[in-house]
Design an enzyme around this catalytic site. Structure first.
Site, PDB file in Angstrom:
ATOM      1  N   TYR A   1      31.052 -20.454  36.471  1.00 50.90           N
ATOM      2  CA  TYR A   1      29.676 -20.654  36.944  1.00 50.90           C
ATOM      3  C   TYR A   1      29.559 -20.003  38.311  1.00 50.90           C
ATOM      4  O   TYR A   1      30.435 -20.176  39.168  1.00 50.90           O
ATOM      5  CB  TYR A   1      29.368 -22.147  37.033  1.00 50.90           C
ATOM      6  CG  TYR A   1      28.040 -22.504  37.666  1.00 50.90           C
ATOM      7  CD1 TYR A   1      27.996 -23.134  38.919  1.00 50.90           C
ATOM      8  CD2 TYR A   1      26.836 -22.229  37.038  1.00 50.90           C
ATOM      9  CE1 TYR A   1      26.787 -23.480  39.500  1.00 50.90           C
ATOM     10  CE2 TYR A   1      25.617 -22.571  37.625  1.00 50.90           C
ATOM     11  CZ  TYR A   1      25.601 -23.194  38.868  1.00 50.90           C
ATOM     12  OH  TYR A   1      24.398 -23.519  39.449  1.00 50.90           O
TER      13      TYR A   1
ATOM     14  N   ASP B   1      34.471 -14.608  42.996  1.00 55.25           N
ATOM     15  CA  ASP B   1      33.573 -15.676  43.439  1.00 55.25           C
ATOM     16  C   ASP B   1      34.442 -16.810  43.980  1.00 55.25           C
ATOM     17  O   ASP B   1      34.960 -17.620  43.209  1.00 55.25           O
ATOM     18  CB  ASP B   1      32.696 -16.143  42.275  1.00 55.25           C
ATOM     19  CG  ASP B   1      31.807 -17.297  42.698  1.00 55.25           C
ATOM     20  OD1 ASP B   1      31.006 -17.759  41.854  1.00 55.25           O
ATOM     21  OD2 ASP B   1      31.918 -17.753  43.852  1.00 55.25           O
TER      22      ASP B   1
ATOM     23  N   LYS C   1      30.268 -23.465  50.202  1.00 54.84           N
ATOM     24  CA  LYS C   1      30.939 -24.776  50.333  1.00 54.84           C
ATOM     25  C   LYS C   1      31.672 -24.922  51.670  1.00 54.84           C
ATOM     26  O   LYS C   1      31.045 -25.113  52.712  1.00 54.84           O
ATOM     27  CB  LYS C   1      31.829 -25.018  49.127  1.00 54.84           C
ATOM     28  CG  LYS C   1      31.026 -25.088  47.790  1.00 54.84           C
ATOM     29  CD  LYS C   1      31.915 -25.351  46.596  1.00 54.84           C
ATOM     30  CE  LYS C   1      31.185 -25.140  45.289  1.00 54.84           C
ATOM     31  NZ  LYS C   1      30.295 -26.275  44.934  1.00 54.84           N
TER      32      LYS C   1
HETATM   33  P1  KE4 Z   1      25.529 -23.189  45.288  1.00 54.83           P
HETATM   34  O1  KE4 Z   1      24.296 -22.322  45.026  1.00 54.83           O
HETATM   35  O2  KE4 Z   1      25.473 -24.494  44.517  1.00 54.83           O
HETATM   36  O3  KE4 Z   1      25.822 -23.392  46.766  1.00 54.83           O
HETATM   37  O4  KE4 Z   1      26.803 -22.387  44.732  1.00 54.83           O
HETATM   38  C1  KE4 Z   1      26.801 -21.956  43.389  1.00 54.83           C
HETATM   39  C2  KE4 Z   1      28.248 -21.746  42.963  1.00 54.83           C
HETATM   40  C3  KE4 Z   1      28.744 -20.466  42.912  1.00 54.83           C
HETATM   41  N1  KE4 Z   1      30.032 -20.220  42.553  1.00 54.83           N
HETATM   42  C4  KE4 Z   1      30.871 -21.244  42.249  1.00 54.83           C
HETATM   43  C5  KE4 Z   1      32.282 -20.938  41.858  1.00 54.83           C
HETATM   44  C6  KE4 Z   1      30.404 -22.585  42.282  1.00 54.83           C
HETATM   45  O5  KE4 Z   1      31.253 -23.600  41.962  1.00 54.83           O
HETATM   46  C7  KE4 Z   1      29.073 -22.846  42.650  1.00 54.83           C
HETATM   47  C8  KE4 Z   1      28.498 -24.251  42.666  1.00 54.83           C
HETATM   48  N2  KE4 Z   1      29.362 -25.298  42.197  1.00 54.83           N
HETATM   49  C9  KE4 Z   1      28.702 -26.460  41.665  1.00 54.83           C
HETATM   50  C10 KE4 Z   1      29.701 -27.459  41.091  1.00 54.83           C
HETATM   51  N3  KE4 Z   1      30.875 -26.935  40.552  1.00 54.83           N
HETATM   52  C11 KE4 Z   1      27.846 -27.099  42.700  1.00 54.83           C
HETATM   53  C12 KE4 Z   1      27.300 -28.459  42.337  1.00 54.83           C
HETATM   54  C13 KE4 Z   1      25.844 -28.407  42.004  1.00 54.83           C
HETATM   55  O6  KE4 Z   1      25.407 -27.473  41.299  1.00 54.83           O
HETATM   56  O7  KE4 Z   1      25.149 -29.345  42.462  1.00 54.83           O
END
Ligand code: KE4
Length: 433
Positions: free
Chosen positions: A148, A243, A271
């Protein structure tokens, strides 16, 4: 046994939130959709602990989905935020704080010589894909099933009918044209990657992946997988994008690219880089990043990008990680949790697999091995839901989905892990009776 099943205030707040926020949450992952029940509304975080509005205290293994590798309210990070906010919040003009964090990121991340700050991981991956396409003048990209990368149109895609067919949207609202240049391959399948390059190689702008996947649960790259991708991208003029929104500064102070000795052409971050404040970033080789506006033609912008308060928060957090180097202790705590979970399950003949890299890990209710999305989705999600609620009611806050990673922080101690394993043993016993 701690019984934290009383959540009346959270229930009231959830009902209230649902009257004005879709699903009552500002991100679907928080809504307990996969496990059912009422999500606790969190009132505060302290080190490895969070407290909900009913006064229930939990040992936290979500850490805001990764940012809190130092634990909640690290005093140095809080102080940096307070000092920054005392001089204003945002100016829409260059500030020293942006260069402070950018220099530190370029120092710590092997594949980053220039970096642009944005406000989320999604913005980072969206921008990196656009830059890769602009830099190579190619449109096609490869991603992997189970990875993701945020809610980017071109990456909200499901595999086409055949193994090598280009993808179709996995969400309403994404036009077919946004995903028709996206190829989805199985993670860890070097043969599929080689075949894709032989068929599409010269039209590929980039390959993007989580170097350690956290979004199908924790899945570890095979010994040659990352190297194979590196070599094929180099041979065909495609850009390799790691990523590292989740793995960045999590699995090593120098990210997964250092831990696995493979340097990508571009890296996306999020993060941990914000220390709990909204920060994303993308960066890479100088020649690639010089294609970005205003010096290059690839456009990307953001009102609050490089916000000085968020920069101060991220800079304080990364400096602590660099100077205090908690990674050996994070490894020990992660190993203690992994071995304890495996021993407890084995003692009850409960089929589980634990995948772990450093302080990120997933307990799969699955015989294993779990190496890709197909094997991950063989997990017993009903049993996971019972596990989740059993742990929650015993004061242990793990991710509310089988397909996420747990995170141990530098604020956790061996005693917190012991208490977690006590709760795990009681919960597992319920699962097998
Ligand atoms: P954000 O747009 O949520 O800051 O990041 C997206 C993203 C991109 N790449 C990776 C590998 C990620 O894990 C994420 C976001 N992770 C999720 C949970 N695994 C965030 C939690 C959520 O969507 O509320």
């Amino acid at each position: 046994m701690v019984d934290t099943s009383q959540r009346s205030q959270s229930q009231q707040q959830f009902e209230r939130a649902q009257r004005c926020i879709p699903g009552g949450v500002n991100s679907p992952a928080r809504a307990f959709g996969a496990v059912g029940g009422i999500p606790p509304f969190i009132a505060r975080g302290d080190g490895p602990l969070i407290t909900d509005v009913d006064g229930n205290v939990y040992i936290d293994f979500v850490g805001s989905w990764g940012p809190h590798i130092l634990g909640h309210q690290h005093p140095t990070v809080v102080s940096a935020i307070q000092q920054a906010v005392a001089t204003g919040t945002s100016f829409g003009a260059p500030t020293v704080a942006e260069s402070d964090l950018a220099e530190l990121v370029c120092e710590l991340v092997p594949g980053v010589d220039r970096v642009r700050m944005v406000n989320s991981g999604t913005e980072a991956t969206m921008s990196a894909i656009r830059v890769a396409r602009g830099f190579t003048s190619r449109d096609r990209i490869i991603k992997f099933a189970g990875c993701y990368h945020g809610h980017v149109d071109s990456l909200l895609v499901q595999a086409g009918s055949g193994a090598l067919t280009l993808g179709s949207p996995s969400s309403p609202g994404v036009p077919a044209g946004c995903t028709s240049d996206t190829l989805i391959l199985p993670y860890n399948d070097e043969g599929a990657v080689a075949q894709a390059f032989s068929e599409y190689g010269e039209s590929l702008a980039a390959v993007i992946l989580e170097p350690v996947c956290g979004n199908m649960g924790c899945v570890i790259p095979g010994s040659r997988f990352l190297t194979t991708l590196r070599n094929l991208c180099t041979d065909h003029g495609a850009l390799l994008i790691f990523d590292e929104v989740m793995t960045g500064f999590r699995v090593s102070i120098h990210c997964a690219q250092h831990r696995f000795s493979v340097t990508p052409d571009m890296t996306t971050l999020g993060k941990i880089i914000g220390g709990g404040m909204p920060v994303g970033a993308y960066g890479g080789r100088v020649d690639i990043m010089e294609s970005v506006s205003p010096i290059g033609q690839v456009y990307q912008a953001g009102t609050l990008s490089g916000n000085p308060v968020a920069m101060a928060s991220g800079y304080a957090a990364l400096k602590i990680l660099r100077d205090e180097d908690p990674y050996d202790r994070l490894e020990e705590l992660g190993a203690q949790l992994e071995s304890g979970l495996c021993e407890a399950a084995a003692a009850m003949d409960l089929a589980v697999t634990v995948n772990r890299v450093g302080s990120m890990l997933t307990l799969f209710f699955n015989e294993g091995p779990v190496t890709d999305l197909t094997s991950a989705t063989r997990s017993d999600t009903e049993r996971f839901s019972r596990w989740f609620h059993g742990m929650l009611n015993r004061g242990i806050y793990v991710p509310c989905s089988q397909f996420e990673a747990m995170f141990v922080s530098a604020a956790h101690t061996s005693e917190h892990i012991d208490r977690t394993l006590e709760a795990a043993t009681l919960t597992m016993r319920e699962l097998v009776t």
